[in-house]
Design an enzyme around this catalytic site. Structure first.
Site, short mmCIF file in Angstrom:
data_model
loop_
_atom_site.label_atom_id
_atom_site.label_comp_id
_atom_site.label_asym_id
_atom_site.label_seq_id
_atom_site.Cartn_x
_atom_site.Cartn_y
_atom_site.Cartn_z
N LYS A 186 7.55 2.25 2.82
CA LYS A 186 8.57 2.90 3.65
C LYS A 186 8.04 3.38 5.00
O LYS A 186 8.77 3.44 5.98
CB LYS A 186 9.13 4.14 2.92
CG LYS A 186 9.89 3.82 1.68
CD LYS A 186 9.97 5.01 0.75
CE LYS A 186 8.76 5.11 -0.13
NZ LYS A 186 8.87 6.05 -1.24
N ASP B 220 10.81 11.92 2.07
CA ASP B 220 10.94 10.57 1.50
C ASP B 220 12.40 10.10 1.61
O ASP B 220 12.68 8.97 2.03
CB ASP B 220 10.48 10.57 0.04
CG ASP B 220 10.64 9.20 -0.60
OD1 ASP B 220 9.84 8.31 -0.32
OD2 ASP B 220 11.62 9.02 -1.37
N LYS C 223 14.09 7.00 3.96
CA LYS C 223 15.00 5.96 3.45
C LYS C 223 16.32 5.99 4.21
O LYS C 223 16.91 4.93 4.48
CB LYS C 223 15.21 6.15 1.96
CG LYS C 223 13.95 5.87 1.14
CD LYS C 223 14.08 6.42 -0.26
CE LYS C 223 12.90 6.09 -1.12
NZ LYS C 223 12.86 6.91 -2.35
N THR D 282 0.86 -1.19 0.00
CA THR D 282 0.00 0.00 0.00
C THR D 282 0.90 1.24 0.00
O THR D 282 2.09 1.16 0.31
CB THR D 282 -0.94 0.02 1.22
OG1 THR D 282 -0.16 0.08 2.41
CG2 THR D 282 -1.85 -1.20 1.26
#
Ligand code: HSE
Length: 352
Positions: A125, A221, A225, A96
């Site tokens: 993530k 984002d 990470k 998702t």
């Protein structure tokens, strides 16, 4: 190996398609015969213990907007939680969209799958950037694997390089270009003199950007990470809130062009070392391995002893990320067939 596939967007469909296309190779080379026994999307689910084929499911999804319209197998309105708990399978693949506020709905799916004794493979993530230390502990407690190589680098094996190929080697620090969208935008502003807005709408059209593209532009984002990579590389139990973040939203085109003329183009650099933990626009030398163009990602590891390891590859895109999910599936299959790694037996922690 029976799989529940949760999330049937760009990556979910690409992964299902890849499984069907590679069926023969997976069986012959890896002894892997995966069977998708349930697919779940926002509208409900399709369930078939004999296995669901990509052609049939994607046709229904395309026509009706939900897999739950599948004749015979469809369950309109069914919730992922019910399917995860009730449908017999060895693993759940969670794809998702990432949500960096509370990780939902992926967080709940992952927790429920592990609690019901299912291995988890995810490219989502959000849950990992917010709670990787706790999720690792939950996986250990339930004797299941949590595999997530698609969360960083798209199809480029950043995580598996560190976790598998560099065991016994000590990484001192890492730097990375971890967001394909911003790298594409900065490259277009530099090489094509595009505006940020135009370049961003191209990145959206090409499928690189997040559903909420402000997460790309504001650096979150990349920070998510970096948080995941830091846990994996250094065994440091951190989350995205520990990362200092500056995005590219206020970069002006003149600065980009001047930096390019100096042969030090501006890139959104993520960096983790004992002293630094942050994401920010930086000038990088044109001959630095981090100076990549377009939607590429790069990771540069500084090793104890002064040597370096660098990897470059496409960091965003449905097909590329689906390839990472497939790698995790092969790894899961291999670990299930090695002694000491049967379901329910102790599994390896990220933190040693
Ligand atoms: N929006 C992300 C990127 C997708 O541009 O890198 C891959 O995580």
């Amino acid at each position: 190996l029976r799989l529940i596939l949760v999330g049937y967007g760009n990556v979910g469909k690409s992964f299902h398609n890849l499984l069907d296309q590679k069926r023969e190779m997976l069986r012959r080379v890896h002894g892997l015969t995966p069977k998708v026994v349930a697919v779940v999307d926002k509208g409900g689910a399709a369930i078939d213990p004999r296995g669901l084929r990509y052609d049939a499911v994607s046709r229904v999804k395309h026509r009706s907007g939900t897999v739950s319209a599948m004749p015979g197998a469809g369950r309109s309105g069914a919730k992922a939680s019910d399917i995860i708990g009730d449908v017999d399978s060895e693993a759940m693949v969670e794809l998702t969209p990432s949500n960096l506020r509370d990780g939902e709905p992926g967080m709940t799916h992952i927790i429920e799958a592990m609690r019901s004794g299912k291995h988890v493979i995810t490219a989502n993530k959000g849950p990992l950037a917010l709670a990787l230390p706790a999720l690792d502990e939950l996986a250990l407690h339930n004797g299941v694997r949590l595999l997530f190589s698609g969360t960083v680098g798209g199809g480029t094996p950043f995580i598996s390089l560190i976790r598998r190929s560099m065991r016994g080697n000590e990484v001192v620090s890492l730097r990375g270009i971890l967001n394909g969208t911003t790298n594409f935008v900065l490259s277009s502003m530099e090489r094509n003199r595009s505006t940020l807005e135009d370049a961003l709408s191209d990145a959206k059209r090409l499928g690189y950007a997040e559903a909420d593209s402000s997460l790309d532009v504001n650096g979150l984002d990349a920070a998510a990470k970096l948080a995941i990579l830091t846990n994996v590389t250094f065994g440091r139990k951190i989350t995205v809130s520990d990362v200092a973040v500056e995005g590219i939203g206020s970069i002006d085109q003149g600065a980009i062009l001047r930096a390019s003329e100096r042969k030090t183009p501006i890139r959104l650099v993520a960096e983790a070392s004992p002293e630094v933990m942050g994401v920010a626009p930086r000038e990088v030398s044109a001959d630095d391995p981090l100076c990549v163009y377009g939607p590429l990602n790069a990771m540069c590891l500084a090793m104890e002893g002064g040597w370096q390891v660098s990897v470059v590859g496409k960091g965003a895109g449905g097909l590329e990320t689906a390839q990472a999910v497939l790698r995790d599936l092969v790894e899961l299959r291999e670990s299930l067939s090695s002694p000491g790694q049967a379901p329910g037996s102790p599994v390896e922690s990220l933190y040693g």
